[in-house]
Design a protein around this motif. Structure first.
Motif, short mmCIF file in Angstrom:
data_model
loop_
_atom_site.label_atom_id
_atom_site.label_comp_id
_atom_site.label_asym_id
_atom_site.label_seq_id
_atom_site.Cartn_x
_atom_site.Cartn_y
_atom_site.Cartn_z
N GLU A 64 43.23 31.40 36.70
CA GLU A 64 43.60 32.07 35.51
C GLU A 64 45.03 31.87 35.36
O GLU A 64 45.39 31.71 34.06
N ARG A 65 45.84 31.88 36.07
CA ARG A 65 47.30 31.75 36.06
C ARG A 65 47.74 30.40 35.63
O ARG A 65 48.63 30.25 34.68
N SER A 68 46.94 29.67 31.63
CA SER A 68 47.74 30.32 31.10
C SER A 68 49.15 29.94 30.79
O SER A 68 49.66 29.15 31.83
N ASN A 70 52.09 30.55 31.93
CA ASN A 70 52.75 31.23 32.88
C ASN A 70 54.12 30.25 33.45
O ASN A 70 53.87 29.11 33.54
N ARG A 95 45.97 40.48 42.35
CA ARG A 95 47.07 40.85 41.37
C ARG A 95 47.96 41.87 41.92
O ARG A 95 49.07 42.05 41.54
N GLU A 99 51.90 40.90 42.07
CA GLU A 99 52.88 41.99 41.31
C GLU A 99 53.82 42.45 42.31
O GLU A 99 55.19 42.36 41.93
N GLU A 102 56.25 39.31 43.32
CA GLU A 102 57.11 39.16 42.01
C GLU A 102 58.36 40.13 42.18
O GLU A 102 59.50 39.83 41.81
N SER A 109 57.23 38.09 35.78
CA SER A 109 55.86 38.67 36.01
C SER A 109 55.06 37.50 35.83
O SER A 109 55.30 36.36 35.24
N ASN A 110 53.54 37.30 36.55
CA ASN A 110 52.62 36.49 36.36
C ASN A 110 53.26 34.77 36.92
O ASN A 110 52.84 33.79 36.44
N SER A 111 54.16 35.05 37.95
CA SER A 111 54.86 33.92 38.11
C SER A 111 54.51 33.38 39.69
O SER A 111 54.77 32.32 40.22
#
Length: 402
Positions: A64-65, A68, A70, A95, A99, A102, A109-111
């Motif tokens: 998913e990531r 996107s 990201n 998740r 989170e 991070e 975020s989302n990295s």
């Protein structure tokens, strides 16, 4: 290309790692089982995952990531719990941990990606992992031996390698670590590998190079023929060397170096196979096509009868012939030649001389040897790597959870 001694994923510029003991299995162990690999700057990232229809939550989360827009800086990894067959809660836990990571690592975020290995069907001890995750920033270092340790399960040793690639414009580095010992089969298995480079390369070129490297390395090995739910190979490229390799010549050099690194890590997985006492190369040559050569090789390499024959050091060539035929590749029984190392043992589908059996058995007594099957039907060839099947494999897996 030059090998960098005692180095792995932190050898390229800008990468660091850390590991801690989070007691993820809950048995009071002080074994390293939780770690992070992170880059100073965002990376181009490519990955290859298991083809198993049952995919663990970390794989779903990572896919998913990666699809996107990201900026990916790194990955959190744990052993002891696969976070597979855990439903929506398993994905939610990915998740939560990403989170938290991070936050404590002060990343966007989302990295962060997630990767896990271990027992299937149990939820991660999230609160415990969040607590120990907060230790990781202070433990970050440019030395990756502890990170290589924290991903191990039934492995007996770490597997890491780094190479320096020199170009006319300067040098860059590719580094890697891997884990894997059991549930090792084509299309990967209970194995994880993390690869880093400071070369400047486009996402598309990175994907193409990784897919090609995985095909002849991690997807050309087998220990027991079982495909896992968590197999993953990730490659992170941060470009900090400043060496742009997006040209035909430089991509060819990168591909050759990446192939070498992946192949050597894959071989180490087989050598460390659960209960393994032999490392065997199966070479199929003069096949109708490369696909058929590999299919024939994997049929031989995955056969329990052949693998126990390796353990018993018994040159029972009939098993090799039977597997060759069972692979359903283009062949003619009366054209097949079989070699043990350089010893030609079978010619045109017939044993040359029973007196050669002692010499063949001596070859099989070695820790490493090669079986060559010459189909004499074309000009394609492939190599795959396998181990024997010993008593200890049964012992290890009979009480894996305990």
């Amino acid at each position: 290309m030059n090998i960098i001694k005692n180095a792995g994923v932190c050898a390229p510029l800008g990468f660091s790692s850390a590991a801690t003991a989070a007691d993820i299995k809950g048995n009071g162990s002080d074994k390293l089982d939780y770690g992070v690999l992170v880059s100073m700057v965002p990376c181009e990232v490519a990955a290859v995952f298991t083809k198993n229809n049952v995919k663990a939550a970390p794989l779903i989360f990572a896919k998913e990531r990666l699809t996107s827009e990201n900026k990916i800086f790194g990955i959190l990894v744990n052993s002891g719990n696969a976070n597979a067959c855990t439903g929506k809660e398993g994905l939610k836990n990915c998740r939560i941990l990403a989170e938290e990571g991070e936050k404590v690592l002060k990343l966007d975020s989302n990295s962060l990606l997630i990767s896990s290995t271990g027992v299937i069907g149990e939820q991660l001890p999230v609160n415990k992992m969040k607590k120990h995750l907060r230790e990781l920033p202070e433990l970050l270092t440019g030395y990756d031996e502890e990170f290589a340790k924290c991903i191990l399960t039934t492995d007996t040793r770490t597997k890491r390698l780094a190479v320096l690639v020199e170009t006319e414009n300067g040098a860059y580095v590719i580094g890697g670590v891997a884990k894997g010992s059991g549930m090792i089969a084509p299309d990967m298995a209970t194995m994880l590998s993390f690869i880093t480079t400071d070369a400047m390369i486009s996402e598309e070129n990175l994907k193409n190079c990784l897919n090609s490297a995985v095909d002849e390395s991690f997807n050309s090995i087998t220990v027991d023929g079982d495909m896992s739910t968590n197999d993953s190979v990730f490659i992170f490229a941060n470009g900090l060397s400043g060496i742009n390799i997006n040209t035909e010549k430089h991509l060819r050099e990168f591909q050759e170096s990446l192939n070498y690194l992946c192949r050597e890590l894959a071989k180490e997985i087989v050598k460390d196979g659960e209960g393994a006492t032999k490392f065997v190369t199966i070479r199929v040559k003069n096949a109708f096509s490369k696909d058929e050569a590999k299919r024939c090789g994997m049929k031989i390499a995955n056969s329990p009868l052949v693998k126990t024959m390796f353990f018993g050091e018994d040159p029972n060539w009939g098993r090799l012939m039977a597997c060759t035929g069972a692979s359903l590749v283009t062949m003619h029984e009366d054209k097949v030649d079989i070699y043990f190392n350089n010893l030609k043992y079978v010619e045109n589908g017939i044993l040359i001389d029973k007196q050669l059996e002692k010499e063949a058995a001596e070859i099989m007594s070695e820790e490493s040897f090669t079986i060559t099957v010459d189909l004499n039907t074309g000009n394609a060839e492939a190599e795959v790597y396998t181990s024997d099947l010993s008593y200890d494999y049964v012992k290890i897996n009979a009480d894996y959870r305990t």
